[in-house]
Design a protein around this motif. Structure first.
Motif, PDB file in Angstrom:
ATOM      1  N   TYR A 105      -5.514  29.313  20.101  1.00  0.00           N
ATOM      2  CA  TYR A 105      -4.569  28.573  19.267  1.00  0.00           C
ATOM      3  C   TYR A 105      -3.856  29.548  18.329  1.00  0.00           C
ATOM      4  O   TYR A 105      -4.278  30.687  18.154  1.00  0.00           O
ATOM      5  CB  TYR A 105      -5.289  27.523  18.425  1.00  0.00           C
ATOM      6  N   GLU A 106      -2.824  29.071  17.684  1.00  0.00           N
ATOM      7  CA  GLU A 106      -2.154  29.864  16.654  1.00  0.00           C
ATOM      8  C   GLU A 106      -3.111  30.040  15.483  1.00  0.00           C
ATOM      9  O   GLU A 106      -3.723  29.068  15.037  1.00  0.00           O
ATOM     10  CB  GLU A 106      -0.884  29.163  16.179  1.00  0.00           C
ATOM     11  N   PRO A 107      -3.272  31.258  14.977  1.00  0.00           N
ATOM     12  CA  PRO A 107      -4.196  31.492  13.856  1.00  0.00           C
ATOM     13  C   PRO A 107      -3.824  30.661  12.635  1.00  0.00           C
ATOM     14  O   PRO A 107      -2.651  30.519  12.298  1.00  0.00           O
ATOM     15  CB  PRO A 107      -4.040  32.982  13.548  1.00  0.00           C
ATOM     16  N   GLY A 108      -4.854  30.092  12.006  1.00  0.00           N
ATOM     17  CA  GLY A 108      -4.659  29.344  10.772  1.00  0.00           C
ATOM     18  C   GLY A 108      -3.929  28.031  10.938  1.00  0.00           C
ATOM     19  O   GLY A 108      -3.502  27.430   9.960  1.00  0.00           O
ATOM     20  N   GLU A 109      -3.794  27.554  12.167  1.00  0.00           N
ATOM     21  CA  GLU A 109      -3.067  26.314  12.424  1.00  0.00           C
ATOM     22  C   GLU A 109      -3.664  25.147  11.633  1.00  0.00           C
ATOM     23  O   GLU A 109      -2.944  24.370  11.028  1.00  0.00           O
ATOM     24  CB  GLU A 109      -3.105  26.028  13.926  1.00  0.00           C
TER      25      GLU A 109
END
Length: 127
Positions: A45-49
């Motif tokens: 996933y996108e980091p810090g989503e």
């Protein structure tokens, strides 16, 4: 019903450029050796989503084919081991659905019986 492997690494500092490169190298190398082209592999996933302290997270859906389950699981847990070694100073969580998989030195992430050839033969017989 599907079963998935969930993975995440948390810490209060983002990945460094060198760590980002190391993670991408693991993802690329492990993707090239994934045993089944028609099964889902590592998906980050996108980091810090959802969490600003989450520097790496993802999930992978497990196969429904019993004969493929152990090879896929071995490969994915090997990938998790390499990712954790690329980002060692984070708080890691690796789980199959809600069941956490423990880190064991020097092996990394594994499950009992994962390398058992008799169990693999039994699963292949279920096809």
């Amino acid at each position: 019903m599907s079963v998935s492997l969930y993975y995440s690494a948390r810490r209060d500092t983002p990945l460094s450029p060198a760590e980002n490169d190391a993670v991408q190298q693991v993802v690329t190398a492990r993707g090239a050796t994934y045993p089944y082209d028609d099964e889902e592999g590592l998906y980050l996933y996108e980091p810090g989503e959802d969490d600003p302290d989450e520097v790496l997270s993802g999930s992978t859906k497990f196969t429904n084919d019993p004969a493929r389950y152990l090879p896929q699981t071995r490969h994915l847990l090997g990938s998790m081991t390499e990712l954790r070694r690329a980002v060692p100073d984070a708080e890691w969580r690796v789980a199959i659905d809600d069941s956490e998989i423990e880190w064991e030195e020097p092996v990394g992430y594994t499950l009992p019986g994962l390398d058992d050839p008799d169990l693999q033969a039994e699963l292949e017989a279920l096809r």
